[in-house]
Write an enzyme that holds these catalytic residues in place. Structure first.
Site, short mmCIF file in Angstrom:
data_model
loop_
_atom_site.label_atom_id
_atom_site.label_comp_id
_atom_site.label_asym_id
_atom_site.label_seq_id
_atom_site.Cartn_x
_atom_site.Cartn_y
_atom_site.Cartn_z
N ARG A 213 0.85 -1.21 0.00
CA ARG A 213 0.00 0.00 0.00
C ARG A 213 0.88 1.25 0.00
O ARG A 213 0.61 2.22 -0.70
CB ARG A 213 -0.93 -0.01 1.22
CG ARG A 213 -2.11 -0.97 1.07
CD ARG A 213 -3.15 -0.77 2.16
NE ARG A 213 -2.75 -1.36 3.43
CZ ARG A 213 -3.11 -2.58 3.84
NH1 ARG A 213 -3.90 -3.33 3.07
NH2 ARG A 213 -2.72 -3.05 5.01
N PHE A 230 -10.50 -5.59 -6.37
CA PHE A 230 -10.60 -6.36 -5.12
C PHE A 230 -10.12 -5.45 -3.98
O PHE A 230 -9.19 -5.78 -3.25
CB PHE A 230 -9.78 -7.65 -5.18
CG PHE A 230 -10.13 -8.58 -6.30
CD1 PHE A 230 -11.18 -9.47 -6.19
CD2 PHE A 230 -9.41 -8.56 -7.50
CE1 PHE A 230 -11.51 -10.34 -7.23
CE2 PHE A 230 -9.73 -9.43 -8.54
CZ PHE A 230 -10.77 -10.32 -8.41
N ASP A 251 -15.14 -3.88 -5.60
CA ASP A 251 -15.21 -5.07 -4.74
C ASP A 251 -16.63 -5.60 -4.80
O ASP A 251 -17.58 -4.85 -5.00
CB ASP A 251 -14.83 -4.73 -3.30
CG ASP A 251 -14.38 -5.96 -2.51
OD1 ASP A 251 -13.17 -6.15 -2.33
OD2 ASP A 251 -15.26 -6.74 -2.09
N ASN A 280 -18.58 -7.72 -9.39
CA ASN A 280 -17.65 -8.81 -9.60
C ASN A 280 -16.56 -8.27 -10.53
O ASN A 280 -16.86 -7.73 -11.61
CB ASN A 280 -18.42 -9.96 -10.26
CG ASN A 280 -17.55 -11.18 -10.47
OD1 ASN A 280 -16.36 -11.07 -10.74
ND2 ASN A 280 -18.15 -12.34 -10.34
N ASP A 298 -5.63 -7.44 -6.57
CA ASP A 298 -5.33 -8.19 -5.33
C ASP A 298 -6.46 -9.16 -5.00
O ASP A 298 -7.19 -8.99 -4.02
CB ASP A 298 -5.12 -7.18 -4.18
CG ASP A 298 -4.68 -7.86 -2.89
OD1 ASP A 298 -4.17 -8.99 -2.95
OD2 ASP A 298 -4.87 -7.26 -1.80
N CYS A 338 -2.26 -14.35 -3.18
CA CYS A 338 -2.04 -14.81 -1.81
C CYS A 338 -2.27 -16.32 -1.72
O CYS A 338 -2.66 -16.83 -0.67
CB CYS A 338 -2.89 -14.03 -0.83
SG CYS A 338 -4.63 -14.02 -1.21
N1 SAH Z 1 -6.49 -5.19 -1.39
C1 SAH Z 1 -7.25 -5.33 -0.18
C2 SAH Z 1 -7.47 -6.78 0.20
C3 SAH Z 1 -8.24 -7.60 -0.82
S1 SAH Z 1 -8.95 -9.06 -0.17
C4 SAH Z 1 -6.58 -4.53 0.94
O1 SAH Z 1 -5.49 -3.98 0.75
O2 SAH Z 1 -7.14 -4.45 2.04
C5 SAH Z 1 -9.92 -9.65 -1.46
C6 SAH Z 1 -11.23 -8.91 -1.70
O3 SAH Z 1 -11.82 -9.45 -2.86
C7 SAH Z 1 -12.29 -9.02 -0.61
O4 SAH Z 1 -12.65 -7.73 -0.20
C8 SAH Z 1 -13.51 -9.69 -1.31
O5 SAH Z 1 -14.75 -9.10 -0.92
C9 SAH Z 1 -13.24 -9.39 -2.75
N2 SAH Z 1 -13.78 -10.31 -3.75
C10 SAH Z 1 -13.77 -11.65 -3.76
N3 SAH Z 1 -14.23 -12.14 -4.95
C11 SAH Z 1 -14.54 -11.04 -5.70
C12 SAH Z 1 -15.02 -10.87 -7.03
N4 SAH Z 1 -15.27 -11.91 -7.82
N5 SAH Z 1 -15.17 -9.61 -7.50
C13 SAH Z 1 -14.93 -8.56 -6.70
N6 SAH Z 1 -14.45 -8.66 -5.45
C14 SAH Z 1 -14.26 -9.89 -4.96
#
Ligand code: SAH
Length: 398
Positions: A213, A230, A251, A280, A298, A338
């Site tokens: 970040r 995400f 998200d 999505n 991410d 991850c």
């Molecule tokens: N980058 C973030 C962490 C991401 S965690 C940070 O720095 O805090 C992954 C995220 O993906 C979660 O918030 C989850 O809600 C989201 N997610 C999971 N599948 C998804 C999809 N198909 N489309 C959009 N978001 C999704």
């Protein structure tokens, strides 16, 4: 007495190699027999076939991980042992913690030689996650050690990981000590965030992305805007917005984006000047007609089990391909994974295949792993999961 001194696990002939290499997991296939009576979750001794002491750890015949080693030394395991381990882990974090940061992982399971225990510290509140039967049975000892060493005002247990099933455990979420607010403010590199302790994902915040970040924050002012795919509660977006550029956070979780808006306000930013898209990401990328010069990708772990490698790898390829196609020439993308099973080499192959299909020149300009508070033991490479490639996405190939 925390130990079971009457039971001994005897390894098969020639199966002490991994334990001699300080690997903390003893698989059921390496066990010759157990001598003496025990309860699942007891702390027992492990000896080689010829009877030499090897280790002490939690026994769980229900799990593939028959023994999770706590120590390779013939030392007593009591409440002080856990306090010392916790204290050592805390000291290591404190030595390396960046300025103006009060949220960090204090215990990272096997890397800190506390198998199945995660301890996250959020500005005075501790969130525990227990993933092994042995640690679960010692919950009171763990809580007492946390109170003594970390002196929090509240401790919340969020033991909700699906991996608990493999240990014969069900999920548990409760305040185990003191008072715990639903939401709590933390500081990270001088940036403020709300952490939704009770309902947020994992233990509430993705502490492991702290350094990435900050990197995005540092690169932001030289870009037009950030596409944060995400985004969860908007971590990357807030850093970029503080550097003065507009952001788009995408998200699938509505509450995560509601919290992202709150996080903008908390830092004196006007969320109405930024975009928050509940969608999505796969659909969003299909539909967007715009091009982006700066992006973070991410996704959640697509590969949680070894048998999902092929399918999950395709998921990473697809999402990276779709993102690369939307990048402006010269754009910068931080692409993260991850999933433990997507190792550095396989991840790079995924990016290769995505770049090839997108027909774009792609340069690797950085590779980043886990921060110091999510260490990986050299003896336990299974603890590595977070990988990020910083990419420069250039012109289409001729
Ligand atoms: N980058 C973030 C962490 C991401 S965690 C940070 O720095 O805090 C992954 C995220 O993906 C979660 O918030 C989850 O809600 C989201 N997610 C999971 N599948 C998804 C999809 N198909 N489309 C959009 N978001 C999704």
């Amino acid at each position: 007495m925390l130990e079971n001194t009457s039971a001994t696990v005897v390894l098969k002939k020639g199966r002490a190699k991994s334990i001699k290499n300080y690997h903390p997991w003893v698989y059921s296939g390496a066990i010759d027999r157990v001598e003496g009576d025990y309860q699942p979750g007891d702390i027992v001794r492990v000896v080689s076939y010829d009877g030499n002491f090897q280790a002490k750890g939690f026994i769980n015949p229900k799990s593939q991980l028959f023994v999770r080693v706590l120590t390779f030394t013939d030392e007593p395991i009591d409440a002080t042992f856990f306090e010392q381990r916790l204290h050592a882990a805390l000291k290591q974090r404190q030595r390396l913690l960046p300025a103006r940061t009060n949220a960090f992982r204090v215990v990272n399971s096997d890397a800190d030689r506390l198998s199945g225990l995660i301890v996250d510290y959020y500005n005075g509140i501790v969130v525990l996650q227990i993933n092994s039967l042995g640690m679960d049975r010692l919950r009171d000892v763990v809580v007492a050690a946390v109170r003594r060493i970390l002196e929090p005002s509240g401790i919340l247990e969020r033991s909700e990981s699906p991996s608990r099933k493999d240990e014969g455990l069900t999920s548990r979420k409760e305040v185990v000590w003191g008072t715990v607010p639903d939401r709590h403010v933390i500081e990270e590199n001088g940036v403020q965030f709300w952490v939704d302790l009770q309902e947020g994902q994992k233990t509430g915040f993705f502490l492991d992305q702290r350094e990435n970040r900050q990197r995005i924050g540092q690169l932001a002012s030289r870009h037009k805007r950030l596409l944060n795919l995400f985004s969860y509660s908007g971590g990357f977006s807030v850093y970029a917005a503080l550097a003065g550029i507009p952001t788009i956070s995408v998200d699938i979780s509505e509450p995560a984006l509601a919290l992202a808006r709150e996080n903008f306000k908390l830092n004196g930013l006007d969320p109405n000047r930024h975009q928050f898209v509940v969608a999505n990401v796969f659909d969003f990328l299909r539909q967007t007609e715009e091009r982006y010069d700066f992006a973070v990708l991410d996704p959640p772990a697509f590969i949680k089990k070894k048998r999902h490698v092929a399918q999950g790898t395709r998921g990473y390829k697809d999402i990276n391909l779709s993102t690369l196609k939307k990048m402006e020439p010269g754009g910068v993308l931080l692409s993260c994974s991850c999933s433990h099973y997507l190792d550095w080499s396989l991840f790079q192959k995924v990016l290769f295949a995505a770049a090839q299909d997108a027909g774009r020149q792609v340069q690797i300009i950085g590779r980043f792993g886990q921060p110091h508070d999510h260490p990986v033991s050299i003896f336990h490479p299974e603890g590595e999961y977070l990988k990020a490639f910083l990419l420069q996405v250039l012109e289409p190939m001729e």
